[in-house]
Design a protein around this motif. Structure first.
Motif, PDB file in Angstrom:
ATOM      1  N   THR A   1       0.818  -1.211   0.000  1.00 58.16           N
ATOM      2  CA  THR A   1       0.000   0.000   0.000  1.00 58.16           C
ATOM      3  C   THR A   1       0.850   1.259   0.000  1.00 58.16           C
ATOM      4  OG1 THR A   1      -1.880  -1.055   1.086  1.00 58.16           O
ATOM      5  CG2 THR A   1      -1.669   1.330   1.368  1.00 58.16           C
ATOM      6  N   GLY A   2       0.446   2.231  -0.797  1.00 50.20           N
ATOM      7  CA  GLY A   2       1.130   3.509  -0.837  1.00 50.20           C
ATOM      8  C   GLY A   2       0.782   4.272  -2.104  1.00 50.20           C
ATOM      9  N   VAL A   3       1.377   5.425  -2.229  1.00 50.24           N
ATOM     10  CA  VAL A   3       1.244   6.198  -3.461  1.00 50.24           C
ATOM     11  C   VAL A   3       2.397   5.807  -4.384  1.00 50.24           C
ATOM     12  CG1 VAL A   3       1.143   8.483  -4.515  1.00 50.24           C
ATOM     13  CG2 VAL A   3       0.137   8.106  -2.250  1.00 50.24           C
ATOM     14  N   TYR A   4       2.059   5.422  -5.581  1.00 54.78           N
ATOM     15  CA  TYR A   4       3.064   4.993  -6.559  1.00 54.78           C
ATOM     16  C   TYR A   4       3.322   6.126  -7.548  1.00 54.78           C
ATOM     17  CZ  TYR A   4       3.034   0.227  -4.881  1.00 54.78           C
ATOM     18  OH  TYR A   4       3.184  -0.899  -4.100  1.00 54.78           O
ATOM     19  N   TYR A   5       4.595   6.447  -7.703  1.00 52.76           N
ATOM     20  CA  TYR A   5       5.005   7.533  -8.581  1.00 52.76           C
ATOM     21  C   TYR A   5       5.851   6.988  -9.736  1.00 52.76           C
ATOM     22  CZ  TYR A   5       3.835  10.612  -4.657  1.00 52.76           C
ATOM     23  OH  TYR A   5       3.190  11.276  -3.643  1.00 52.76           O
ATOM     24  N   CYS A   6       5.596   7.502 -10.901  1.00 55.61           N
ATOM     25  CA  CYS A   6       6.413   7.204 -12.063  1.00 55.61           C
ATOM     26  C   CYS A   6       7.492   8.286 -12.167  1.00 55.61           C
ATOM     27  CB  CYS A   6       5.527   7.219 -13.302  1.00 55.61           C
ATOM     28  SG  CYS A   6       6.388   7.022 -14.867  1.00 55.61           S
ATOM     29  N   SER A   7       8.685   7.875 -12.566  1.00 56.47           N
ATOM     30  CA  SER A   7       9.779   8.844 -12.713  1.00 56.47           C
ATOM     31  C   SER A   7      10.582   8.514 -13.962  1.00 56.47           C
ATOM     32  CB  SER A   7      10.688   8.799 -11.483  1.00 56.47           C
ATOM     33  OG  SER A   7      11.772   9.696 -11.637  1.00 56.47           O
ATOM     34  N   VAL A   8      10.989   9.546 -14.659  1.00 57.64           N
ATOM     35  CA  VAL A   8      11.835   9.390 -15.840  1.00 57.64           C
ATOM     36  C   VAL A   8      13.060  10.271 -15.677  1.00 57.64           C
ATOM     37  CG1 VAL A   8      12.026   9.711 -18.330  1.00 57.64           C
ATOM     38  CG2 VAL A   8       9.902   8.861 -17.353  1.00 57.64           C
ATOM     39  N   ARG A   9      14.213   9.715 -15.972  1.00 59.21           N
ATOM     40  CA  ARG A   9      15.456  10.487 -15.928  1.00 59.21           C
ATOM     41  C   ARG A   9      15.874  10.830 -17.353  1.00 59.21           C
ATOM     42  NH1 ARG A   9      20.269   8.990 -12.012  1.00 59.21           N
ATOM     43  NH2 ARG A   9      18.737  10.002 -10.652  1.00 59.21           N
ATOM     44  N   GLU A  10      16.019  12.119 -17.578  1.00 60.53           N
ATOM     45  CA  GLU A  10      16.530  12.597 -18.855  1.00 60.53           C
ATOM     46  C   GLU A  10      17.870  13.263 -18.563  1.00 60.53           C
ATOM     47  OE1 GLU A  10      14.666  14.937 -22.613  1.00 60.53           O
ATOM     48  OE2 GLU A  10      14.636  16.030 -20.716  1.00 60.53           O
ATOM     49  N   TYR A  11      18.959  12.617 -18.989  1.00 57.84           N
ATOM     50  CA  TYR A  11      20.308  13.049 -18.639  1.00 57.84           C
ATOM     51  C   TYR A  11      20.420  13.082 -17.112  1.00 57.84           C
ATOM     52  CZ  TYR A  11      20.391  14.170 -23.580  1.00 57.84           C
ATOM     53  OH  TYR A  11      20.298  14.092 -24.955  1.00 57.84           O
ATOM     54  N   SER A  12      20.574  14.220 -16.486  1.00 59.81           N
ATOM     55  CA  SER A  12      20.727  14.260 -15.028  1.00 59.81           C
ATOM     56  C   SER A  12      19.493  14.813 -14.316  1.00 59.81           C
ATOM     57  CB  SER A  12      21.943  15.103 -14.648  1.00 59.81           C
ATOM     58  OG  SER A  12      21.794  16.420 -15.138  1.00 59.81           O
ATOM     59  N   THR A  13      18.396  14.944 -15.048  1.00 55.63           N
ATOM     60  CA  THR A  13      17.179  15.512 -14.468  1.00 55.63           C
ATOM     61  C   THR A  13      16.118  14.439 -14.318  1.00 55.63           C
ATOM     62  OG1 THR A  13      17.636  17.662 -15.493  1.00 55.63           O
ATOM     63  CG2 THR A  13      15.380  17.247 -14.749  1.00 55.63           C
ATOM     64  N   ASP A  14      15.515  14.379 -13.130  1.00 49.97           N
ATOM     65  CA  ASP A  14      14.428  13.445 -12.860  1.00 49.97           C
ATOM     66  C   ASP A  14      13.091  14.172 -12.922  1.00 49.97           C
ATOM     67  OD1 ASP A  14      16.413  11.800 -10.343  1.00 49.97           O
ATOM     68  OD2 ASP A  14      16.096  11.246 -12.437  1.00 49.97           O
TER      69      ASP A  14
END
Length: 114
Positions: free
Chosen positions: A89-102
């Motif tokens: 259980t929790g909040v699920y977050y999607c993340s994408v890294r483009e070069y050094s930025t998330d």
């Protein structure tokens, strides 16, 4: 403009399954994509990730139950979650890294009942 939109969260009984989706737009180069979970009062944890070379990484407690996938264009990132447990259980977050930025989505709630 980079945009990540998660969907697919909800309430499920223990042992059930959910599939989360993340629609990604505005990214030119994706070096890695991942799904994170944040339970109430706890730190955000990396649950699953795919690197640009194709390597996958999973949190130990979800190995064998969760599977991360993406389409060829990195426009959609999915997380198939099976045999869900209350501790998932929790909040699920999607993340994408483009070069050094998330970049992050707004999150989607997953609740697993006993």
């Amino acid at each position: 403009q980079v945009r990540l939109v998660e969907s697919g969260g909800g309430l499920v009984q223990a042992g059930g399954s959910l599939t989360l989706h993340c629609e990604v737009s505005g990214i030119s180069v994706a070096n890695a994509v991942g799904w994170y979970r944040q339970a109430p009062g706890k730190a955000r944890l990396l649950v699953a990730a795919i690197l640009s070379g194709g390597d996958e990484d999973y949190l130990d407690v979800v190995k064998g139950r969760f599977t991360i996938s993406r389409d060829k264009a990195w426009n959609t990132v999915s997380l198939q979650m099976n045999s869900l447990k209350p501790e998932d259980t929790g909040v699920y977050y999607c993340s994408v890294r483009e070069y050094s930025t998330d970049y992050w989505g707004q999150g989607t709630q997953v609740s697993v009942s006993t």
